[in-house]
Design an enzyme around this catalytic site. Structure first.
Site, PDB file in Angstrom:
ATOM      1  N   VAL A  10       0.883  -1.165   0.000  1.00 27.88           N
ATOM      2  CA  VAL A  10       0.000   0.000   0.000  1.00 27.88           C
ATOM      3  C   VAL A  10       0.920   1.213   0.000  1.00 27.88           C
ATOM      4  CG1 VAL A  10      -1.972  -1.056   1.124  1.00 27.88           C
ATOM      5  CG2 VAL A  10      -0.152  -0.146   2.502  1.00 27.88           C
ATOM      6  N   CYS A  11       0.642   2.187  -0.846  1.00 23.24           N
ATOM      7  CA  CYS A  11       1.647   3.218  -1.057  1.00 23.24           C
ATOM      8  C   CYS A  11       1.027   4.562  -1.358  1.00 23.24           C
ATOM      9  CB  CYS A  11       2.509   2.906  -2.278  1.00 23.24           C
ATOM     10  SG  CYS A  11       2.948   1.206  -2.474  1.00 23.24           S
TER      11      CYS A  11
END
Ligand SMILES: *[C@@H]1O[C@H](CO)[C@@H](O)[C@H](O)[C@H]1NC(C)=O
Ligand SMILES: *[C@@H]1O[C@H](CO)[C@@H](O)[C@H](O)[C@H]1NC(C)=O
Ligand SMILES: *[C@@H]1O[C@H](CO)[C@@H](O)[C@H](O)[C@H]1NC(C)=O
Ligand SMILES: *[C@@H]1O[C@H](CO)[C@@H](O)[C@H](O)[C@H]1NC(C)=O
Ligand SMILES: *[C@@H]1O[C@H](CO)[C@@H](O)[C@H](O)[C@H]1NC(C)=O
Length: 392
Positions: A139-140
């Site tokens: 997740v970024c």
């Protein structure tokens, strides 16, 4: 491979619920660059990978340096797997069945993965595991912004390890912590000239973050999607192999595409094994976009636009035309800080400030990378998020 075993394997890694912690948001940070203090854990070492070598030899230098860290990270994953399925069956599966899978992966990735296993002494199945499941848990935050002079800056936080073992004592994610020592910058050269550069994890041969100097910059973020999630990966294992692995595509594009338009076309049109977001920046004013991929299509593209006053595009892990999950809203704080900075003040420094603001910076944040396409610069920093800090 026994696909019932495989399915339970996926479920174990995706259905573990984390404890709920209320969102913790702070004022937009300023003056964080150059990095120092408690949110900066260290510089990232540089390595060269010679694309002229046979694939099985390319990673030897990197892995010789990092083999202990690689073994420690893989051991942490195995301990976690053992804690969930104490019989050891899961690991049997990895050690017996995954080595066979390496030969179904496309060249040169299959050969490079074998080379990593040989150089590190880590069993082949475990290196395969690292390479294929890795991209499922990222997740970024990624963004491309244009300054008033038309220069493009592309930056990202890589947040990895969600649901991978919350350590109550340290209040950290076990896998995130063991990945930090594996972060490397790689200069990929052919005939001793740079083709592209990336920020990577030693032992992982796909790409999540990279720059082709003076041409384009590219990052990939995970896209959670009910329709199509892991089905493509399951199909691959069961023998239906008509899509491409997402991070292998990213790597091929960095290696082979020679223009922004060509990169955009390949990232938009190739059939994928799972949905993804590609964030692409070019080398000219107006060249920056978010490519939201289903397995087949580029849905609802979003581009920089002078007419519409859109001087940056920013992607976390939710479709840009939909609201983010309320428990995981990193988009609103990041956009708030971008808006507050204004286009006239945007730079590597101020973008680092945005990416250093909680919860854009969180317990999963492994590294921050900053890229400037026009001068070919890529720099990255290992991050920490001191308490109080959101777990994701
Ligand atoms: C977590 O804390 C323990 C001691 O409490 C320490 O040995 C360990 O290295 C810590 N792990 C991380 C990843 O910081
Ligand atoms: C490769 O290029 C670097 C500088 O970019 C130079 O220092 C080095 O000697 C070159 N190596 C070879 C084998 O030509
Ligand atoms: C940031 O600015 C854009 C463009 O004016 C606007 O659409 C968006 O709602 C703003 N977001 C936040 C969080 O301030
Ligand atoms: C722009 O940045 C400079 C220094 O980084 C700061 O002094 C100035 O207040 C900023 N301007 C705006 C409009 O935020
Ligand atoms: C990339 O952009 C820079 C700055 O605008 C320019 O000097 C350079 O010629 C461009 N390179 C290419 C290959 O277009």
């Amino acid at each position: 491979m026994d696909h019932r075993g495989f399915t339970s394997f996926l479920l174990i890694f995706t259905c573990v619920s984390a404890q709920y912690v209320p969102p913790y948001t702070e004022d937009c940070r300023t003056g964080m660059y150059p990095p120092s203090g408690p949110t900066f854990k260290g510089a990232v070492p540089w390595y060269t990978v010679d694309l002229g070598l046979p694939p099985s030899k390319r990673w030897t230098g990197v892995i010789t340096d990092k083999k202990n860290e690689l073994a420690a990270m893989i051991k942490a994953i195995k301990d976690l797997a053992d804690a969930f399925v104490p019989s050891g069956k899961l690991l049997d599966l990895v050690d017996k069945d995954l080595p066979l899978m390496v030969d179904t992966l496309p060249y040169p990735f299959n050969e490079e993965i074998k080379g990593v296993a040989t150089a590190s002494g880590v069993p082949l199945g475990e290196v395969v595991l690292f390479n294929i499941f890795y991209e499922v848990f990222t997740v970024c935050t990624s963004l491309v912004a244009e300054d008033p002079a038309g220069n493009l800056i592309h930056a990202r936080n890589l947040d990895f390890g969600l649901f991978m073992g919350w350590d109550l004592k340290n209040r950290s994610w076990v896998i995130t912590e063991t990945l930090k020592p594996l972060v490397v910058n790689v200069d990929f050269r052919r005939n001793n000239r740079t083709v592209f550069k990336s920020t990577n994890f030693a032992g992982y041969v796909g790409m999540l973050t990279g720059i082709r100097p003076q041409t384009f910059t590219l990052t990939m973020n995970e896209r959670f999607s009910l329709e199509g999630g892991y089905i493509g990966i399951l199909e691959w294992i069961l023998g239906k192999r008509d899509g491409v692995w997402m991070s292998f595509l990213t790597r091929s594009v960095l290696e082979n595409a020679t223009s922004y338009e060509e990169a955009k076309k390949q990232l938009s049109d190739m059939k994928l094994l799972a949905p993804a977001y590609f964030i692409l920046g070019g080398n000219q004013s107006g060249e920056g976009c978010i490519i939201t991929r289903s397995r087949i299509h580029n849905i609802n593209p979003l581009e920089l636009s002078k007419q519409q006053g859109r001087w940056y595009v920013l992607e976390t892990n939710y479709d840009h035309w939909k609201a983010p999950l309320f428990l995981d809203d990193r988009r609103t704080p990041a956009m708030k800080c971008m808006n507050q900075t204004t286009q006239s003040n945007i730079s590597i420094k101020t973008i680092y400030d945005v990416l250093s603001t909680k919860p854009v910076l969180n317990k999963l944040t492994t590294y921050t990378t900053l890229m400037e396409v026009a001068n070919g610069k890529l720099e990255s920093f290992i991050r920490d998020c001191p308490n109080p800090c959101m777990p994701w």
